[in-house]
Design a protein around this motif. Structure first.
Motif, PDB file in Angstrom:
ATOM      1  N   ARG B  72       7.430 -52.538  -8.635  1.00 58.54           N
ATOM      2  CA  ARG B  72       8.529 -52.089  -7.800  1.00 58.54           C
ATOM      3  C   ARG B  72       8.263 -52.296  -6.316  1.00 58.54           C
ATOM      4  O   ARG B  72       8.825 -51.600  -5.474  1.00 58.54           O
ATOM      5  N   GLN B  73       7.435 -53.289  -5.994  1.00 55.86           N
ATOM      6  CA  GLN B  73       7.100 -53.583  -4.610  1.00 55.86           C
ATOM      7  C   GLN B  73       7.334 -55.061  -4.334  1.00 55.86           C
ATOM      8  O   GLN B  73       6.852 -55.930  -5.066  1.00 55.86           O
ATOM      9  N   PHE B  74       8.060 -55.330  -3.270  1.00 54.42           N
ATOM     10  CA  PHE B  74       8.390 -56.711  -2.914  1.00 54.42           C
ATOM     11  C   PHE B  74       8.099 -56.867  -1.429  1.00 54.42           C
ATOM     12  O   PHE B  74       8.579 -56.088  -0.609  1.00 54.42           O
ATOM     13  N   ILE B  75       7.303 -57.877  -1.084  1.00 53.84           N
ATOM     14  CA  ILE B  75       6.846 -58.036   0.296  1.00 53.84           C
ATOM     15  C   ILE B  75       7.273 -59.400   0.823  1.00 53.84           C
ATOM     16  O   ILE B  75       7.107 -60.417   0.132  1.00 53.84           O
ATOM     17  N   LEU B  76       7.816 -59.422   2.019  1.00 53.48           N
ATOM     18  CA  LEU B  76       8.188 -60.661   2.706  1.00 53.48           C
ATOM     19  C   LEU B  76       7.210 -60.883   3.850  1.00 53.48           C
ATOM     20  O   LEU B  76       6.976 -59.974   4.645  1.00 53.48           O
ATOM     21  N   SER B  77       6.624 -62.080   3.914  1.00 58.54           N
ATOM     22  CA  SER B  77       5.563 -62.329   4.894  1.00 58.54           C
ATOM     23  C   SER B  77       5.755 -63.651   5.608  1.00 58.54           C
ATOM     24  O   SER B  77       6.466 -64.536   5.144  1.00 58.54           O
ATOM     25  N   SER B  78       5.088 -63.734   6.749  1.00 55.25           N
ATOM     26  CA  SER B  78       4.961 -64.995   7.463  1.00 55.25           C
ATOM     27  C   SER B  78       3.613 -64.999   8.184  1.00 55.25           C
ATOM     28  O   SER B  78       3.174 -63.961   8.683  1.00 55.25           O
ATOM     29  N   LYS B  79       2.978 -66.151   8.237  1.00 53.54           N
ATOM     30  CA  LYS B  79       1.704 -66.244   8.956  1.00 53.54           C
ATOM     31  C   LYS B  79       1.946 -66.417  10.458  1.00 53.54           C
ATOM     32  O   LYS B  79       1.205 -65.898  11.296  1.00 53.54           O
ATOM     33  N   LYS B  80       2.994 -67.174  10.809  1.00 54.46           N
ATOM     34  CA  LYS B  80       3.320 -67.415  12.211  1.00 54.46           C
ATOM     35  C   LYS B  80       4.833 -67.447  12.376  1.00 54.46           C
ATOM     36  O   LYS B  80       5.483 -68.389  11.925  1.00 54.46           O
ATOM     37  N   LEU B  81       5.378 -66.464  13.044  1.00 54.46           N
ATOM     38  CA  LEU B  81       6.819 -66.377  13.216  1.00 54.46           C
ATOM     39  C   LEU B  81       7.348 -67.411  14.195  1.00 54.46           C
ATOM     40  O   LEU B  81       6.695 -67.768  15.182  1.00 54.46           O
ATOM     41  N   LEU B  82       8.557 -67.890  13.908  1.00 53.31           N
ATOM     42  CA  LEU B  82       9.285 -68.797  14.785  1.00 53.31           C
ATOM     43  C   LEU B  82      10.486 -68.047  15.364  1.00 53.31           C
ATOM     44  O   LEU B  82      10.948 -67.050  14.780  1.00 53.31           O
ATOM     45  N   LEU B  83      11.025 -68.548  16.467  1.00 47.87           N
ATOM     46  CA  LEU B  83      12.223 -67.937  17.038  1.00 47.87           C
ATOM     47  C   LEU B  83      13.358 -67.895  16.025  1.00 47.87           C
ATOM     48  O   LEU B  83      14.129 -66.930  15.952  1.00 47.87           O
ATOM     49  N   SER B  84      13.452 -68.952  15.201  1.00 44.25           N
ATOM     50  CA  SER B  84      14.532 -69.065  14.227  1.00 44.25           C
ATOM     51  C   SER B  84      14.408 -68.073  13.074  1.00 44.25           C
ATOM     52  O   SER B  84      15.316 -67.963  12.251  1.00 44.25           O
ATOM     53  N   ASP B  85      13.292 -67.347  13.007  1.00 50.49           N
ATOM     54  CA  ASP B  85      13.133 -66.324  11.965  1.00 50.49           C
ATOM     55  C   ASP B  85      13.853 -65.028  12.306  1.00 50.49           C
ATOM     56  O   ASP B  85      13.948 -64.128  11.474  1.00 50.49           O
ATOM     57  N   SER B  86      14.368 -64.923  13.508  1.00 45.85           N
ATOM     58  CA  SER B  86      15.120 -63.720  13.892  1.00 45.85           C
ATOM     59  C   SER B  86      16.332 -63.544  12.988  1.00 45.85           C
ATOM     60  O   SER B  86      16.973 -64.521  12.597  1.00 45.85           O
ATOM     61  N   GLY B  87      16.641 -62.291  12.654  1.00 46.12           N
ATOM     62  CA  GLY B  87      17.802 -62.033  11.822  1.00 46.12           C
ATOM     63  C   GLY B  87      17.722 -60.666  11.184  1.00 46.12           C
ATOM     64  O   GLY B  87      16.825 -59.869  11.481  1.00 46.12           O
ATOM     65  N   PHE B  88      18.669 -60.405  10.311  1.00 46.53           N
ATOM     66  CA  PHE B  88      18.742 -59.132   9.597  1.00 46.53           C
ATOM     67  C   PHE B  88      18.292 -59.404   8.164  1.00 46.53           C
ATOM     68  O   PHE B  88      18.917 -60.178   7.446  1.00 46.53           O
ATOM     69  N   TYR B  89      17.195 -58.764   7.759  1.00 43.06           N
ATOM     70  CA  TYR B  89      16.605 -59.009   6.449  1.00 43.06           C
ATOM     71  C   TYR B  89      16.931 -57.843   5.518  1.00 43.06           C
ATOM     72  O   TYR B  89      16.729 -56.681   5.857  1.00 43.06           O
ATOM     73  N   LEU B  90      17.403 -58.199   4.339  1.00 47.96           N
ATOM     74  CA  LEU B  90      17.813 -57.195   3.371  1.00 47.96           C
ATOM     75  C   LEU B  90      17.074 -57.391   2.057  1.00 47.96           C
ATOM     76  O   LEU B  90      16.977 -58.502   1.544  1.00 47.96           O
ATOM     77  N   CYS B  91      16.583 -56.285   1.527  1.00 47.23           N
ATOM     78  CA  CYS B  91      15.966 -56.275   0.197  1.00 47.23           C
ATOM     79  C   CYS B  91      16.968 -55.648  -0.768  1.00 47.23           C
ATOM     80  O   CYS B  91      17.733 -54.747  -0.390  1.00 47.23           O
ATOM     81  N   ALA B  92      16.982 -56.123  -1.995  1.00 48.58           N
ATOM     82  CA  ALA B  92      17.907 -55.576  -2.988  1.00 48.58           C
ATOM     83  C   ALA B  92      17.260 -55.599  -4.362  1.00 48.58           C
ATOM     84  O   ALA B  92      16.327 -56.358  -4.619  1.00 48.58           O
ATOM     85  N   TRP B  93      17.787 -54.772  -5.254  1.00 48.21           N
ATOM     86  CA  TRP B  93      17.322 -54.764  -6.633  1.00 48.21           C
ATOM     87  C   TRP B  93      18.512 -54.649  -7.566  1.00 48.21           C
ATOM     88  O   TRP B  93      19.568 -54.148  -7.214  1.00 48.21           O
TER      89      TRP B  93
END
Lengths: 111, 112
Positions: B72-93
């Motif tokens: 029941r655990q979900f992880i979103l990762s990045s090693k090096k963020l870019l400007l284009s990674d900006s946004g609204f992130y939503l998790c759902a089940w």
């Protein structure tokens, strides 16, 4: 191009008017869902349609699933300012676990 | 009853920094889990989905990765963020494919 195309992208109407939002695809879906989203929050489910030709009513909202299960529509009768929001269609293709969303329709109902 | 927790609510990160967004679900077992990104006023772009522990499907080639270390655990990762990674992130089940998806409150990520 998106798998699910919504139109229009934006709709501004006066209170009391009717509106229709369309969700179209060239693919067949086992089910289509409609969500409504408020700013800064996650989408909330309004309805799920699963049978071709199905019509569901939720108070002043009427949802229809196309006979070929490739398209759907949302019709709001006598819109009220409280209906303002982002309306999203989403679907599961047959035997799939992906829930794919359309581009959304922003509805503004002016008092 | 089932609940979904997503944090943090807002995040400002410099370009090149790592990212870790966490999502946990309570009250259900073996849910389908999803990560979406949303541009302002637009639809949701599916990034990753998972039908079980260690099973990740990627939808869009990008600077992000996902992991499901527990049921029941979900992880979103990045090693090096870019400007284009900006946004609204939503998790759902969801319980099953074709059933209602329940969303977290979202994370507003700004990369500066």
């Amino acid at each position: 191009t998106q798998l699910l195309e919504q139109s229009p992208q934006f709709l501004s109407i006066q209170e009391g008017e009717n509106l229709t939002v369309y969700c179209n695809s060239s693919s067949v879906f086992s089910s289509l869902q409609w969500y409504r989203q408020e700013p800064g929050e996650g989408p909330v489910l309004l309805v799920t349609v699963v049978t071709g030709g199905e019509v569901k009513k939720l108070k002043r909202l009427t949802f229809q699933f196309g006979d070929a299960r490739k398209d759907s529509s949302l019709h709001i009768t006598a819109a009220q300012p409280g209906d303002t929001g982002l309306y999203l269609c989403a679907g599961f293709k047959a035997a799939g676990n992906k829930l794919t969303f359309g581009g959304g329709t922003r509805v503004l109902v002016k008092p | 009853s089932q609940t979904i927790h997503q944090w943090p609510a807002t995040l400002v990160q410099p370009v090149g920094s790592p990212l870790s967004l966490e999502c946990t679900v309570e009250g259900t077992s073996n849910p389908n889990l999803y990560w979406y990104r949303q541009a302002a006023g637009r639809g949701l772009q599916l990034l990753f989905y998972s039908v079980g522990i260690g099973q990740i499907s990627s939808e869009v080639p990008q600077n992000l990765s996902a992991s499901r270390p527990q049921d029941r655990q979900f992880i979103l990762s990045s090693k090096k963020l870019l400007l284009s990674d900006s946004g609204f992130y939503l998790c759902a089940w969801s319980v099953l494919a074709g059933t209602e998806a329940f969303f977290g409150q979202g994370t507003r990520l700004t990369v500066v």
